[in-house]
Enzyme design. Structure first.
Site, PDB file in Angstrom:
ATOM      1  N   THR A   1     -42.747   2.762   4.586  1.00 26.31           N
ATOM      2  CA  THR A   1     -42.887   4.206   4.774  1.00 26.31           C
ATOM      3  C   THR A   1     -41.833   4.770   5.710  1.00 26.31           C
ATOM      4  OG1 THR A   1     -45.282   4.012   4.446  1.00 26.31           O
ATOM      5  CG2 THR A   1     -44.478   6.043   5.462  1.00 26.31           C
TER       6      THR A   1
ATOM      7  N   ASP B   1     -41.012  -8.355   9.346  1.00 29.18           N
ATOM      8  CA  ASP B   1     -41.614  -7.615  10.458  1.00 29.18           C
ATOM      9  C   ASP B   1     -42.698  -8.423  11.157  1.00 29.18           C
ATOM     10  OD1 ASP B   1     -43.079  -7.466   8.089  1.00 29.18           O
ATOM     11  OD2 ASP B   1     -43.847  -5.456   8.475  1.00 29.18           O
TER      12      ASP B   1
END
Length: 255
Positions: free
Chosen positions: A10, A109
């Site tokens: 996002t 991540d």
């Protein structure tokens, strides 16, 4: 200066370090259709606002879960910074054993967060990252990454509700005044917010029981501050955990 970039599904978070200090950080929308030149225009403007030019950037490290955007960022770095970035992925030195069936499957991540959290707290941990998906990752007291759980993010859950229940209005995801709500807007907010708080506490408690451990629970990601205060299991909120992890990995891999 070191440029660190975390490309999420996002949002893309950009940080600029001077030594060990995070001097600037920005959040922009991830767009798979953007070219390297378009990302360069965005970055140039952000740097200009900070009084920084491309020639002050000495190195770049990137983590990405969006392959097309990673390619654009790599192009940006070669063309405008004059060097290829370090990319978190297979072959990079993490200093952390990855005890996953296939270590290549672990999102960049998740590893970056685990490295940063263990470097800071030096103990067993559960890292909860509130992103497009919410991830729960367990690191033991020896600094070994064991794996974890992946759940739909809060906004994904809300979007699914609004898309499938056509008569329900779209509402802002926020903490409602009560659980027993007296109107439709607050009822939706109560279900989303407190339902998600319950999800977080439930998964963390199950991970504690399964590992027979009492880890420190650290939250990060865009919605961490919204959810963390209402949970019974989150101990710390560190909004810049991923950027700090990138800085640490850069130091472990630079020539």
């Amino acid at each position: 200066m070191l440029l660190v970039i975390d490309v999420g599904n996002t949002n893309t978070v950009v940080g600029l370090y001077e030594g060990q200090t995070l001097a600037y950080n920005w959040r922009i929308t991830t767009d798979k259709g953007r070219t390297g030149d378009e990302y360069a225009m965005l970055l140039h403007e952000l740097l200009r606002l900070a009084g920084v030019t491309f020639d002050r950037i000495e190195d770049v490290i990137v983590s990405s879960v969006v392959p097309p955007t990673l390619q654009a960022i790599e192009s940006l770095c070669r063309k405008y910074v004059g060097r290829s970035p370090y990319v978190v992925g297979p072959g990079i030195k993490t200093g952390m054993p990855i005890l996953y069936e296939n270590p290549r499957e672990v999102g960049a991540d998740r590893i970056v967060n685990a490295v940063a959290a263990f470097a800071r707290w030096q103990r067993s941990l559960i890292v909860v990252d509130f992103g497009t998906a919410t991830t729960f990752d367990y690191i033991n007291a020896k600094g070994q990454y064991h794996g974890g759980a992946i759940a739909p993010g809060l906004k994904i859950s809300a979007d699914a509700l609004f898309d499938k229940a056509s008569k329900l209005p779209r509402v802002e995801v926020s903490r409602p005044p009560t659980v027993v709500a007296k109107n439709t807007v607050n009822s939706i907010q109560a279900g989303l917010f407190y339902g998600y708080v319950g999800l977080v506490d439930g998964i963390v408690e199950r991970m504690r029981k399964e590992t027979r451990d009492d880890p420190l629970v650290v939250a990060t990601g865009g919605l961490a501050t919204l959810i963390a205060d209402e949970t019974q299991t989150i101990h710390e909120v560190e909004s810049d955990l991923t950027l700090e992890g990138l800085r640490i990995l850069y130091l472990r891999n630079k020539g």
